[in-house]
Design an enzyme around this catalytic site. Sequence first.
Site, mmCIF file in Angstrom:
data_model
loop_
_atom_site.group_PDB
_atom_site.id
_atom_site.type_symbol
_atom_site.label_atom_id
_atom_site.label_comp_id
_atom_site.label_asym_id
_atom_site.label_seq_id
_atom_site.Cartn_x
_atom_site.Cartn_y
_atom_site.Cartn_z
ATOM 1 N N THR A 206 4.113 1.580 2.766
ATOM 2 C CA THR A 206 5.396 2.051 1.849
ATOM 3 C C THR A 206 5.985 3.159 2.544
ATOM 4 O OG1 THR A 206 4.969 1.086 -0.681
ATOM 5 C CG2 THR A 206 6.604 2.107 0.158
ATOM 6 N N MET B 99 2.196 12.787 -1.552
ATOM 7 C CA MET B 99 2.305 11.824 -0.295
ATOM 8 C C MET B 99 3.469 11.929 0.737
ATOM 9 S SD MET B 99 1.315 7.990 0.946
ATOM 10 C CE MET B 99 -0.471 7.707 0.081
ATOM 11 N N GLY C 92 0.621 -1.076 0.041
ATOM 12 C CA GLY C 92 0.393 0.115 0.136
ATOM 13 C C GLY C 92 0.923 1.286 -0.488
ATOM 14 N N CYS C 93 0.446 2.618 -0.372
ATOM 15 C CA CYS C 93 1.055 3.593 -0.349
ATOM 16 C C CYS C 93 1.389 4.171 0.854
ATOM 17 C CB CYS C 93 0.041 4.410 -1.772
ATOM 18 S SG CYS C 93 -0.978 5.002 -0.244
ATOM 19 N N TYR C 94 0.533 4.179 2.222
ATOM 20 C CA TYR C 94 1.075 4.646 3.156
ATOM 21 C C TYR C 94 2.173 3.530 4.019
ATOM 22 C CZ TYR C 94 -2.815 7.999 3.264
ATOM 23 O OH TYR C 94 -4.264 9.048 3.038
#
Length: 309
Positions: A119, A205, A115-117
């Site tokens: 990561t 982000m 997932g992006c978060y």
Amino acid sequence: MTQTVFIDGAVGTTGLEIAERLSGRSEFDMVVLPEAQRKDLAARREAINDSDFVILCLPDDAAIEAVALIDNDRTRIIDASTAHRTADGWAYGFAEFRAGQREAIAGARFVSNPGCYPTGFLALIAPLIAKGLLPADWGYVMNAVSGYSGGGKALIERFEAEPDLGFRGYGLNLDHKHMPEMKIHGGLTHDVIFAPSVIRAFRGMLVDIPLHLGAMGPVTADQLLEELSTFYAGSKIVSVQSGSDLPELLISENDAPTDKLELFVCGNAGGYHARLIARLDNLGKGASGAAVQNLNIMAGLDETAGLRL
């Protein structure tokens, strides 16, 4: 030897950006279904089983269904959904965050994109816990902001339709689908207290982890910076620097796509307070860029080929 790639869910934001990164590459032949067959089960089954690699850009339930369509022992899968990020038999597709992970991805048949978060969180926390500089049983807190593209079609349409919407905080029930992923792959005892939000920027982000090092034990922000710098030394994707002297960290409304991951360690004068911060593109290293990097590794190619660095 040219290898075939089928993107199942190619018309979504992640799928489109993966296709852009693979466009013009001679190592791969893209398998593309006509628009009329894009959701046809028989056509998808044939495309999946005829391809060397399949990248799933689907909702969780659809990704699970797509894996069930495989009837051979050859097709290799990269799943960009949440469905398999903590599943047995799936390699976690974050090559940099711990020793041996790149080799695990290279030899895997099934790889789950992070997932992006997570990561950003794992890039900062996991190496420090593995080194013993931070405790695994601490109650970690993560504040994060993301561009609205991370919310998919519905959120993109909402931000476009509501021009006064500048900030959207969510996960207010202290539950989020990324939490098991961070706990398990970080080797943590406790769930992370996760405060995600969305801002009026299409992409980008910031992940921010505040630490009271004075309450943790004899470690300083400088030591954390030194360890992360050593751990990621030589990486073409991940960079590390001190953030203590920076006046600000920005996400702009029209940031260009990037597959880089930038890590910052900020500390106060005594080093007993710290903020670990990751800046990344939620559609880049947080999604499409990571998928292409994993594809490169699995195919035995330069892992940065096609990436936007």
